[in-house]
Structure formats: C-alpha cells, structure tokens
Design a protein around this motif. Structure first.
Motif, mmCIF file in Angstrom:
data_model
loop_
_atom_site.group_PDB
_atom_site.id
_atom_site.type_symbol
_atom_site.label_atom_id
_atom_site.label_comp_id
_atom_site.label_asym_id
_atom_site.label_seq_id
_atom_site.Cartn_x
_atom_site.Cartn_y
_atom_site.Cartn_z
ATOM 1 N N GLY A 215 0.783 -1.225 0.000
ATOM 2 C CA GLY A 215 0.000 0.000 0.000
ATOM 3 C C GLY A 215 0.818 1.280 0.000
ATOM 4 N N ILE A 216 2.106 1.187 -0.289
ATOM 5 C CA ILE A 216 2.947 2.381 -0.347
ATOM 6 C C ILE A 216 2.683 3.093 -1.665
ATOM 7 C CG2 ILE A 216 5.306 3.249 -0.327
ATOM 8 C CD1 ILE A 216 6.098 0.797 1.286
ATOM 9 N N GLY A 217 2.467 4.383 -1.606
ATOM 10 C CA GLY A 217 2.134 5.153 -2.795
ATOM 11 C C GLY A 217 3.271 5.244 -3.793
ATOM 12 N N ARG A 218 2.903 5.592 -5.026
ATOM 13 C CA ARG A 218 3.913 5.656 -6.102
ATOM 14 C C ARG A 218 4.982 6.694 -5.814
ATOM 15 N NH1 ARG A 218 7.373 4.810 -8.660
ATOM 16 N NH2 ARG A 218 7.676 4.539 -10.876
ATOM 17 N N TRP A 219 4.590 7.857 -5.281
ATOM 18 C CA TRP A 219 5.577 8.898 -4.995
ATOM 19 C C TRP A 219 6.521 8.466 -3.882
ATOM 20 C CZ3 TRP A 219 8.520 12.607 -6.248
ATOM 21 C CH2 TRP A 219 9.082 13.459 -5.284
ATOM 22 N N ALA A 220 5.980 7.793 -2.851
ATOM 23 C CA ALA A 220 6.816 7.307 -1.753
ATOM 24 C C ALA A 220 7.805 6.255 -2.243
ATOM 25 C CB ALA A 220 5.945 6.747 -0.635
ATOM 26 N N VAL A 221 7.355 5.397 -3.134
ATOM 27 C CA VAL A 221 8.248 4.395 -3.713
ATOM 28 C C VAL A 221 9.365 5.075 -4.500
ATOM 29 C CG1 VAL A 221 8.407 2.501 -5.379
ATOM 30 C CG2 VAL A 221 6.473 2.616 -3.806
ATOM 31 N N PHE A 222 8.982 6.085 -5.279
ATOM 32 C CA PHE A 222 9.957 6.815 -6.086
ATOM 33 C C PHE A 222 11.000 7.490 -5.198
ATOM 34 C CE2 PHE A 222 11.331 10.747 -8.183
ATOM 35 C CZ PHE A 222 11.752 10.270 -9.415
ATOM 36 N N ARG A 223 10.528 8.142 -4.120
ATOM 37 C CA ARG A 223 11.413 8.942 -3.275
ATOM 38 C C ARG A 223 12.264 8.097 -2.340
ATOM 39 N NH1 ARG A 223 10.390 10.388 1.717
ATOM 40 N NH2 ARG A 223 8.188 9.875 1.464
ATOM 41 N N ALA A 224 11.669 7.076 -1.736
ATOM 42 C CA ALA A 224 12.356 6.346 -0.673
ATOM 43 C C ALA A 224 13.036 5.062 -1.135
ATOM 44 C CB ALA A 224 11.372 6.007 0.450
ATOM 45 N N ILE A 225 12.593 4.490 -2.230
ATOM 46 C CA ILE A 225 13.146 3.214 -2.675
ATOM 47 C C ILE A 225 13.949 3.363 -3.964
ATOM 48 C CG2 ILE A 225 12.559 0.888 -3.475
ATOM 49 C CD1 ILE A 225 10.160 0.944 -1.614
ATOM 50 N N GLU A 226 13.348 3.997 -4.960
ATOM 51 C CA GLU A 226 14.008 4.073 -6.257
ATOM 52 C C GLU A 226 15.146 5.083 -6.267
ATOM 53 O OE1 GLU A 226 10.296 2.798 -9.185
ATOM 54 O OE2 GLU A 226 10.853 4.909 -8.961
ATOM 55 N N CYS A 227 14.905 6.288 -5.744
ATOM 56 C CA CYS A 227 15.918 7.355 -5.821
ATOM 57 C C CYS A 227 17.248 6.973 -5.174
ATOM 58 C CB CYS A 227 15.376 8.647 -5.214
ATOM 59 S SG CYS A 227 14.333 9.584 -6.344
ATOM 60 N N PRO A 228 17.256 6.503 -3.921
ATOM 61 C CA PRO A 228 18.550 6.175 -3.309
ATOM 62 C C PRO A 228 19.335 5.132 -4.093
ATOM 63 C CG PRO A 228 16.832 6.263 -1.645
ATOM 64 C CD PRO A 228 16.145 6.316 -2.970
ATOM 65 N N GLN A 229 18.651 4.081 -4.527
ATOM 66 C CA GLN A 229 19.357 3.024 -5.256
ATOM 67 C C GLN A 229 19.777 3.488 -6.647
ATOM 68 O OE1 GLN A 229 17.845 -1.120 -4.704
ATOM 69 N NE2 GLN A 229 16.097 -0.100 -3.754
ATOM 70 N N ALA A 230 18.910 4.241 -7.306
ATOM 71 C CA ALA A 230 19.243 4.712 -8.652
ATOM 72 C C ALA A 230 20.436 5.656 -8.613
ATOM 73 C CB ALA A 230 18.033 5.407 -9.270
ATOM 74 N N PHE A 231 20.478 6.537 -7.624
ATOM 75 C CA PHE A 231 21.613 7.442 -7.509
ATOM 76 C C PHE A 231 22.897 6.684 -7.177
ATOM 77 C CE2 PHE A 231 18.670 11.054 -7.339
ATOM 78 C CZ PHE A 231 19.398 11.980 -8.088
ATOM 79 N N ALA A 232 22.759 5.617 -6.396
ATOM 80 C CA ALA A 232 23.930 4.794 -6.100
ATOM 81 C C ALA A 232 24.501 4.181 -7.378
ATOM 82 C CB ALA A 232 23.557 3.693 -5.106
ATOM 83 N N PHE A 233 23.612 3.662 -8.227
ATOM 84 C CA PHE A 233 24.065 3.104 -9.502
ATOM 85 C C PHE A 233 24.626 4.197 -10.414
ATOM 86 C CE2 PHE A 233 20.743 -0.258 -8.585
ATOM 87 C CZ PHE A 233 21.660 -1.266 -8.360
ATOM 88 N N ALA A 234 24.021 5.384 -10.352
ATOM 89 C CA ALA A 234 24.347 6.441 -11.315
ATOM 90 C C ALA A 234 25.597 7.223 -10.975
ATOM 91 C CB ALA A 234 23.161 7.411 -11.429
ATOM 92 N N LEU A 235 26.013 7.220 -9.704
ATOM 93 C CA LEU A 235 27.065 8.134 -9.265
ATOM 94 C C LEU A 235 28.332 8.099 -10.118
ATOM 95 C CD1 LEU A 235 27.854 10.281 -7.274
ATOM 96 C CD2 LEU A 235 28.614 8.492 -5.689
ATOM 97 N N PRO A 236 28.907 6.935 -10.416
ATOM 98 C CA PRO A 236 30.114 6.940 -11.266
ATOM 99 C C PRO A 236 29.853 7.539 -12.648
ATOM 100 C CG PRO A 236 29.836 4.822 -10.190
ATOM 101 C CD PRO A 236 28.563 5.576 -9.973
ATOM 102 N N LEU A 237 28.692 7.248 -13.212
ATOM 103 C CA LEU A 237 28.359 7.781 -14.533
ATOM 104 C C LEU A 237 28.101 9.287 -14.469
ATOM 105 C CD1 LEU A 237 25.979 4.946 -15.778
ATOM 106 C CD2 LEU A 237 28.373 5.323 -16.404
ATOM 107 N N LEU A 238 27.493 9.747 -13.392
ATOM 108 C CA LEU A 238 27.261 11.187 -13.229
ATOM 109 C C LEU A 238 28.584 11.934 -13.141
ATOM 110 C CD1 LEU A 238 24.325 11.183 -10.630
ATOM 111 C CD2 LEU A 238 24.178 11.612 -13.098
ATOM 112 N N ALA A 239 29.519 11.389 -12.371
ATOM 113 C CA ALA A 239 30.838 12.021 -12.252
ATOM 114 C C ALA A 239 31.540 12.053 -13.601
ATOM 115 C CB ALA A 239 31.685 11.270 -11.233
ATOM 116 N N ASN A 240 31.438 10.960 -14.340
ATOM 117 C CA ASN A 240 32.064 10.914 -15.659
ATOM 118 C C ASN A 240 31.445 11.946 -16.598
ATOM 119 O OD1 ASN A 240 33.879 9.498 -17.611
ATOM 120 N ND2 ASN A 240 31.935 9.087 -18.626
#
Length: 218
Positions: free
Chosen positions: A126-151
């Motif tokens: 029952g977790i809303g889509r925005w909460a999923v985006f903010r609390a679950i997807e964003c932290p992990q996605a940024f973790a994956f993206a960090l080396p590519l963002l720096a590059n």
C-alpha cells in the motif's frame, strides 16, 4: 628547463582566471543538465506512453549531433528568432541542453537497474507511487548512477573547450591567445593540460568522497 619554468610563471594568474570561467560555465551547465535529465526521466516514468517518442527524439537528436553544431545554432541561429545571448550565456544554455540528454539516459539506465520486485512489493503493502519513487528508487538509482554522473561532469568540463570558438575567455581560448602572441607552444599548452587535469581530478575526488559517505554503498 629552468628558463621554460620561469617563462610559465607569469602566465599562471591568467590561467587561473580562465579556470574560473571554465569552472563557472561547466558547473552551471552540468547542474542544469543534471536537473533537466532527472526531471526528464521522472516525466518519462510518469507519462511513459505519451512521452516515449518525444523523449527518444530529443535524446537521439542531441546525442547524435556534435556539441559544436548545437553551440553554433544557439549563438548564431537564435538571433534570427529575436533571441540574442552573449557568448557565455550561449555556452551555458547549449551545454546544459547537451548535458540534459546524457544525464537523462544515465538516470534511465540507473532506474532500470532497480529491481522491479522492490517496487511491486512496496506497492503491494500500500505504499504510494511517490513514496516508492522517493524512498526506494531514488537512493538506489543514484547509487548506480554516481560513477556515470561524475564521468558526465568531467565530459561537460572538457566539452566547454568548444566555447573558445565563440571567444569565451576560458582555458582553451586563453592558451590559444598566448600561443598566437608569443609563438611558444610547450608552456601554454602544458598549463592548459594542467588546468583541465586539476578540474577533472577534483570532480573525480568529490565523487569518490560522496560515494564513501553513502551508507547504502558500503
């Protein structure tokens, strides 16, 4: 060797000033591009069907053409439409648009790396889509993206050299001016290389520090 070093010392203040211009243009463009890429990816996720074609067209067009051509269109083409930008502003705008397409693809790939099962499990509780985006997807996605963002930040810094063509007083133009007036090459270009090396290595160092500070990457 000592004579060459002595000849380079008076040039350092001029290069430091040029480095500030390069840094200003690059940081502003990269920040705008990263924000634009994040928003573009968020919109793509939210309106997948409606934005699928416009998103792909934008990324295909920007990534498929040289940055130089985009800079020329902004600086020389927009005045025909009544929009006139000075050299620095034209560089920032064109470089930000250019970077947006690359950052958007980085975020797209990073979001695709987040396991779909985590989204489905959160929504099942029952977790809303925005909460999923903010609390679950964003932290992990940024973790994956960090080396590519720096590059990508590093690539933006290096692409800013193209702005020398429209007389932005950044590192490359400064080196070219010194070479044309002194007819010496090694010293001015050695300082040019050193300037870009310092800027790009600073970005890499900051990225490593940020990565180490993120608890979920340990």
């Amino acid at each position: 060797m000592n004579d060459a070093m002595a000849a380079m010392l008076p040039l350092i203040p001029r290069y430091l000033s040029a480095m500030l211009v390069t840094l200003e243009v690059s940081v502003i463009a990269a920040m705008l591009g990263m924000a634009g890429g994040f928003v573009l990816n968020a919109l793509r996720l939210r309106f997948a069907r409606a934005l699928r074609v416009p998103y792909r067209l934008f990324v295909w067009l920007i990534r498929g053409t040289p940055y130089l051509s985009q800079l020329m269109i902004v600086y020389f083409g927009l005045p025909a439409l009544g929009i006139t930008l000075d050299a620095v502003d034209a560089t920032v705008v064109s470089l930000a648009v250019y970077a947006t397409a690359y950052f958007a693809e980085i975020f797209r790939a990073s979001w695709n790396s987040v396991a779909r099962g985590q989204r489905e499990a959160a929504q099942a509780f029952g977790i809303g889509r925005w909460a999923v985006f903010r609390a679950i997807e964003c932290p992990q996605a940024f973790a994956f993206a960090l080396p590519l963002l720096a590059n990508q930040w590093i690539l933006v810094i290096k692409e800013s050299a193209v702005a020398s063509i429209i007389t932005v007083p950044e590192l490359t133009m400064t080196a070219s001016d010194i070479v044309s007036s002194t007819y010496t090459y090694v010293g001015p270009y050695a300082l040019l290389i050193a300037g870009y090396w310092l800027l790009t290595q600073s970005v890499a160092w900051i990225a490593r520090r940020v990565r180490r500070s993120l608890s979920f990457l340990r």
